[in-house]
Design a protein around this motif. Structure first.
Motif, PDB file in Angstrom:
ATOM      1  N   ARG A   1       0.309  -0.486   5.781  1.00 40.72           N
ATOM      2  CA  ARG A   1       1.137  -1.591   6.267  1.00 40.72           C
ATOM      3  C   ARG A   1       0.459  -2.288   7.446  1.00 40.72           C
ATOM      4  NH1 ARG A   1       3.966  -4.663   4.315  1.00 40.72           N
ATOM      5  NH2 ARG A   1       5.674  -4.811   5.820  1.00 40.72           N
TER       6      ARG A   1
ATOM      7  N   ARG B   1       2.026   3.856   6.723  1.00 41.44           N
ATOM      8  CA  ARG B   1       1.880   3.151   8.000  1.00 41.44           C
ATOM      9  C   ARG B   1       0.496   2.524   8.124  1.00 41.44           C
ATOM     10  NH1 ARG B   1       0.768   6.231  13.523  1.00 41.44           N
ATOM     11  NH2 ARG B   1      -1.039   6.647  12.216  1.00 41.44           N
TER      12      ARG B   1
ATOM     13  N   TRP C   1      11.180   2.372   3.583  1.00 49.54           N
ATOM     14  CA  TRP C   1      10.111   2.971   2.793  1.00 49.54           C
ATOM     15  C   TRP C   1      10.679   3.957   1.775  1.00 49.54           C
ATOM     16  CZ3 TRP C   1       6.026   4.348   7.132  1.00 49.54           C
ATOM     17  CH2 TRP C   1       5.524   3.151   7.659  1.00 49.54           C
TER      18      TRP C   1
ATOM     19  N   THR D   1      12.759   1.473   9.384  1.00 51.44           N
ATOM     20  CA  THR D   1      11.555   1.258   8.587  1.00 51.44           C
ATOM     21  C   THR D   1      11.342   2.414   7.621  1.00 51.44           C
ATOM     22  OG1 THR D   1      10.513  -0.045  10.336  1.00 51.44           O
ATOM     23  CG2 THR D   1       9.057   0.926   8.679  1.00 51.44           C
TER      24      THR D   1
ATOM     25  N   LEU E   1       4.606  -3.447   0.306  1.00 53.53           N
ATOM     26  CA  LEU E   1       5.090  -2.163  -0.187  1.00 53.53           C
ATOM     27  C   LEU E   1       4.790  -1.970  -1.664  1.00 53.53           C
ATOM     28  CD1 LEU E   1       8.555  -1.919   1.603  1.00 53.53           C
ATOM     29  CD2 LEU E   1       6.346  -1.026   2.357  1.00 53.53           C
TER      30      LEU E   1
END
Length: 256
Positions: free
Chosen positions: A198, A195, A164, A160, A204
């Motif tokens: 999200r 985080r 990112w 993850t 994003l």
């Protein structure tokens, strides 16, 4: 409906223009765009407007600050074409967008609040020392933390964080000896902010511009002015929608 348009005082384009601080060409353009009902014509071909047209123009100009020019124009065209349900649908969509914008602002504010450091922590000497958001990570290496420990602390997978990074949310450097990613304090801050957003369901592509703003501001504190301005603009939009709704209702009543 034709009788309504012809009843009452006759107004020239210049009369409408002066009353609303517009040019006569703007009034003609609004009529051609369907924002105003079609004007009657005199025997010599001149446009003859009525108070109903003045009411329509006032409604449109009141709708613009809250809904934007394009949506306001679409609302007025729908009303003038007798498609009132479509006009109401457009109004509802604007209100839904405003609500979504409010939720986005709240999520950003909550995310930034969660990033604020704890005010104090106990030091070995019993005194209090300020704790920064990256204290828990800085122990991994004197100059930052590696991807594994950071992913563990954030409760995400290393994959993850790499995703990112590709999206520009974090920009770790590479350790010259090992080639491993090293996240410094600013990277940790950006990762924590990503985080939180999200978790709030934001994609994003919406998160990246905010993090870019955090970077350009040099931290979180300077963003308070931007958030204050954001709140003020949402408030103004909400008030403008109320004003626009009142003028639109008045126009609908005038149309009968």
């Amino acid at each position: 409906m034709g009788r309504n348009l012809q009843s009452g005082e006759r107004l020239r384009p210049v009369d409408l223009a002066r009353a609303h601080g517009l040019s006569t060409q703007a009034v003609r353009n609004y009529e051609e765009a369907g924002i105003l009902p079609a004007a009657e014509r005199t025997a010599h071909g001149y446009r003859a407007y009525t108070p109903l047209h003045a009411r329509a123009l006032g409604a449109f100009l009141a709708l613009v600050p809250g809904h934007g020019h394009r949506t306001a124009a679409s609302i007025m065209r729908a009303v003038n074409e007798g498609a009132t349900d479509e006009a109401f649908h457009l109004v509802d969509e604007s209100h839904a967008q405003l609500l979504e914008d409010r939720r986005t602002l709240r999520a950003v504010e909550n995310a930034l609040r969660d990033l604020e450091p704890d005010t104090t922590r106990s030091s070995p000497s019993g005194t209090s020392a300020r704790k920064t958001p990256s204290d828990a990570f800085a122990r991994n290496t004197p100059s930052g933390t590696f991807i594994g420990p950071l992913a563990h602390q954030l409760g995400v997978r290393s994959a993850t964080l790499r995703k990112w990074e590709r999206a520009g949310l974090v920009r770790p450097r590479r350790d010259p000896r090992t080639g491993y990613r090293v996240f410094d304090e600013a990277d940790v801050r950006d990762a924590r902010l990503a985080r939180q957003l999200r978790r709030g369901g934001y994609p994003l592509e919406q998160i990246a511009p905010l993090i870019a703003q955090v970077r350009s501001a040099g931290g979180l504190q300077p963003l308070e002015a931007a958030l204050t301005d954001w709140r003020a603009r949402l408030y103004a939009r909400g008030r403008a929608m109320l004003t626009g709704a009142a003028e639109l209702e008045a126009y609908l009543r005038a149309r009968g």
